[in-house]
Design a protein around this motif. Sequence first.
Motif, PDB file in Angstrom:
ATOM      1  N   ALA A   1       0.778  -1.273  -0.110  1.00  5.39           N
ATOM      2  CA  ALA A   1      -0.162   0.049  -0.019  1.00  5.39           C
ATOM      3  C   ALA A   1       0.891   1.129  -0.036  1.00  5.39           C
ATOM      4  CB  ALA A   1      -0.939   0.062   1.335  1.00  5.39           C
TER       5      ALA A   1
ATOM      6  N   LEU B   1      -2.507  -7.427  -1.405  1.00  4.29           N
ATOM      7  CA  LEU B   1      -3.107  -6.518  -2.177  1.00  4.29           C
ATOM      8  C   LEU B   1      -2.994  -6.888  -3.746  1.00  4.29           C
ATOM      9  CD1 LEU B   1      -2.346  -2.962  -0.539  1.00  4.29           C
ATOM     10  CD2 LEU B   1      -4.324  -4.688   0.139  1.00  4.29           C
TER      11      LEU B   1
ATOM     12  N   VAL C   1      -6.606   1.647   1.000  1.00  2.68           N
ATOM     13  CA  VAL C   1      -5.513   2.375   0.238  1.00  2.68           C
ATOM     14  C   VAL C   1      -5.551   1.830  -1.313  1.00  2.68           C
ATOM     15  CG1 VAL C   1      -3.254   2.842  -0.270  1.00  2.68           C
ATOM     16  CG2 VAL C   1      -4.116   2.782   1.995  1.00  2.68           C
ATOM     17  N   ALA C   2      -5.856   0.463  -1.049  1.00  2.00           N
ATOM     18  CA  ALA C   2      -6.126  -0.132  -2.615  1.00  2.00           C
ATOM     19  C   ALA C   2      -7.285   0.273  -3.407  1.00  2.00           C
ATOM     20  CB  ALA C   2      -6.143  -1.751  -2.321  1.00  2.00           C
TER      21      ALA C   2
ATOM     22  N   ALA D   1      -4.479  -1.029   4.635  1.00  2.45           N
ATOM     23  CA  ALA D   1      -3.968  -1.246   3.275  1.00  2.45           C
ATOM     24  C   ALA D   1      -5.128  -1.478   2.415  1.00  2.45           C
ATOM     25  CB  ALA D   1      -3.168  -2.459   3.387  1.00  2.45           C
TER      26      ALA D   1
END
Length: 327
Positions: A14, A49, A142-143, A139
């Motif tokens: 991230a 991710l 954020v993705a 995270a």
Amino acid sequence: MKIAVIGGGSWATAIVKILTENNDYVGWWMRNEEAVDHIKKFHHNPHYLSSVELMTEKIDVSTNLDHVISEADYVIFAVPSAFLKNALESLTIDLSTKTVFSAIKGIVPDENVIVGEFFHQKYNVPMENIGVITGPCHAEEVALERLSYLTIAGLDDEKVDTLARHMESDFIKTKKTDDIIGTEYAAVLKNIYALAAGICHGLGYGDNFQAVLVSNAIREMKKFIKAVYPLKRDINESAYLGDLLVTAYSQFSRNRMFGNMIGKGYTIRSAKLELNMVAEGYYAAALIHEVAKAKGVKMPIAHAVYKILYKDKNPKKTMSKLTDKLN
Ligand SMILES: NC(=O)C1=CN([C@@H]2O[C@H](COP(=O)(O)OP(=O)(O)OC[C@H]3O[C@@H](n4cnc5c(N)ncnc54)[C@H](O)[C@@H]3O)[C@@H](O)[C@H]2O)C=CC1
Ligand SMILES: O=C(CO)COP(=O)(O)O
């Protein structure tokens, strides 16, 4: 300025995504050779991710730690605390001339110190060259480019400012603080409280009780941080209360998930296997127990989690006893 990220997990991935929004060069170290090859070829981290399309034209990804660190001015560490020493084993160059930021929310095993202190004590990085990246930020969000706030902490305003500017984007806003120790401890503690929230959820406690638990947790956090690093701070800011709330309530929280499994009756071993990601609160519970004892701080919630995880105490009985101590 060149920035490097150390770690191959969700948070490192991230942070690399965040940095490539705003920088033309990002160094990236991870230990897994196959993952490096995969990223170069397919522009995705295969294990973490993996939905994120990485701008690999800006990324210098490698398993060679000396190379990645020697190229960088600022180095951001984002490996789980339990594996930090292991990750640093191959480092042969001097880290003390670099600016080092920790994005790790944990305590270094065997050393019983937070990560910033570890780099200062073991790698001679001056305190002015050390900083922390924290705040309520999963995270996974954020993705998805969902708006998130990061708090950048450090003693040198210019360095804090520089990193903050390099991390800002359409979906990242940054806040700055000089509470370098307090924000790090807050990030460690909120994981233990999220674990407690998960255990209680798994045991069948509802939202009414969770609110009581979390409101007691923030007071417990405030007391602990004041004992280890007295400083004028507002515990309601997002780096403290905000991070506690997101970790205690978010569906993405690893610590909450881990706790939930324990509450539902999983053994620690099976919860670890099922999660397949790192719940820092598990390690922190043991280490904070020692620090709190040494400082003489009473922490009923953290202590209950410690007893369940390390003293084989029954979660149902332990949490039931805890309910009498909350208000
Ligand atoms: N994931 C998130 O949303 C956030 C995580 N953090 C913090 O970032 C740090 C890293 O966490 P995540 O990226 O979430 O972890 P993760 O569970 O996504 O990744 C684990 C990483 O550890 C490595 N690893 C696993 N076993 C290992 C071993 N035996 N030796 C060496 N490395 C090993 C894996 O290869 C992987 O790179 C933690 O301190 C966490 O609290 C902070 C903010 C947000
Ligand atoms: O620190 C985090 C969010 O701010 C991540 O928490 P978890 O490790 O519990 O997912």
